[in-house]
Design an enzyme around this catalytic site. Structure first.
Site, PDB file in Angstrom:
ATOM      1  N   CYS A 122       0.849  -1.185   0.000  1.00 18.17           N
ATOM      2  CA  CYS A 122       0.000   0.000   0.000  1.00 18.17           C
ATOM      3  C   CYS A 122       0.884   1.234   0.000  1.00 18.17           C
ATOM      4  O   CYS A 122       1.883   1.289   0.729  1.00 18.17           O
ATOM      5  CB  CYS A 122      -0.892  -0.007   1.249  1.00 18.17           C
ATOM      6  N   HIS A 155      -9.101  -3.369  -2.369  1.00 21.05           N
ATOM      7  CA  HIS A 155      -8.162  -2.542  -1.604  1.00 21.05           C
ATOM      8  C   HIS A 155      -8.644  -1.089  -1.536  1.00 21.05           C
ATOM      9  O   HIS A 155      -8.673  -0.480  -0.459  1.00 21.05           O
ATOM     10  CB  HIS A 155      -6.783  -2.633  -2.265  1.00 21.05           C
ATOM     11  N   GLU A 156      -9.025  -0.536  -2.676  1.00 19.19           N
ATOM     12  CA  GLU A 156      -9.422   0.876  -2.718  1.00 19.19           C
ATOM     13  C   GLU A 156     -10.755   1.112  -2.023  1.00 19.19           C
ATOM     14  O   GLU A 156     -10.924   2.126  -1.339  1.00 19.19           O
ATOM     15  CB  GLU A 156      -9.450   1.395  -4.161  1.00 19.19           C
ATOM     16  N   HIS A 177     -10.163   1.386   1.604  1.00 24.27           N
ATOM     17  CA  HIS A 177      -9.703   2.724   2.004  1.00 24.27           C
ATOM     18  C   HIS A 177     -10.886   3.659   2.239  1.00 24.27           C
ATOM     19  O   HIS A 177     -10.883   4.451   3.182  1.00 24.27           O
ATOM     20  CB  HIS A 177      -8.796   3.339   0.932  1.00 24.27           C
TER      21      HIS A 177
END
Length: 163
Positions: free
Chosen positions: A89, A131-132, A135
């Site tokens: 990351c 993953h995004e 976030h």
């Protein structure tokens, strides 16, 4: 526009559940331009708005040279059993660990014209979509690690020169 500085683990914005974008105005257009500029650098698969200090639901992606963005993305479907997948990351530089990720994923959102955007796929794209969106929900990939690996990763963070 501008390649923005990436916020690092420990910055409160990375733990913030991001607000949905309502009106698409000049500020949102500038945010998207900055996200796209920021993801174009080599070695970047995705950049979420909180990684550049903005707690709004948007991210950019750069998968095999296909560069784009999604506003108000929702992870609508994953397929296959989550498996340990090598991951890093930008907000946790220098670390690489196996995080649990599904091999296929779909995200739905909109573009700057309010038109629907659907991204779906496997491999790196599936991993980046998960993953995004994490976030945008205030999660960093370290939370996806098994307990022993997470303990080791947190030690590595504390010992890193950037923390």
């Amino acid at each position: 526009m501008t390649v923005r500085e990436i916020r690092l683990f420990g910055d409160p914005v990375l733990r913030t559940v991001c607000a949905e974008i309502g009106t698409i105005d000049d500020g949102v257009r500038a945010l998207i331009a900055d996200l796209v500029d920021s993801v174009e650098l080599p070695g970047r698969a995705g950049v979420a708005a909180p990684q550049i200090g903005v707690a709004l639901r948007a991210f950019s992606y750069n998968i095999d040279g296909d560069i784009g963005y999604v506003i108000n993305p929702v992870l609508t479907e994953v397929r296959g059993e989550a498996v340990p997948t090598g991951e890093g990351c930008l907000s946790v530089p220098g670390l690489w660990h196996d995080a649990l990720r599904h091999p296929w994923a779909r995200v739905e959102g909109i573009d700057l014209d309010g038109e629907p955007v659907i991204l779906e796929g496997e491999g790196l794209l599936a991993q980046a979509l998960q993953h995004e969106t994490d976030h945008l929900d205030g999660k960093v990939y370290l939370s996806r690690l098994d307990p022993e690996t997470r303990k080791r990763a947190m030690r590595e963070v504390r010992e890193s020169s950037w923390f």
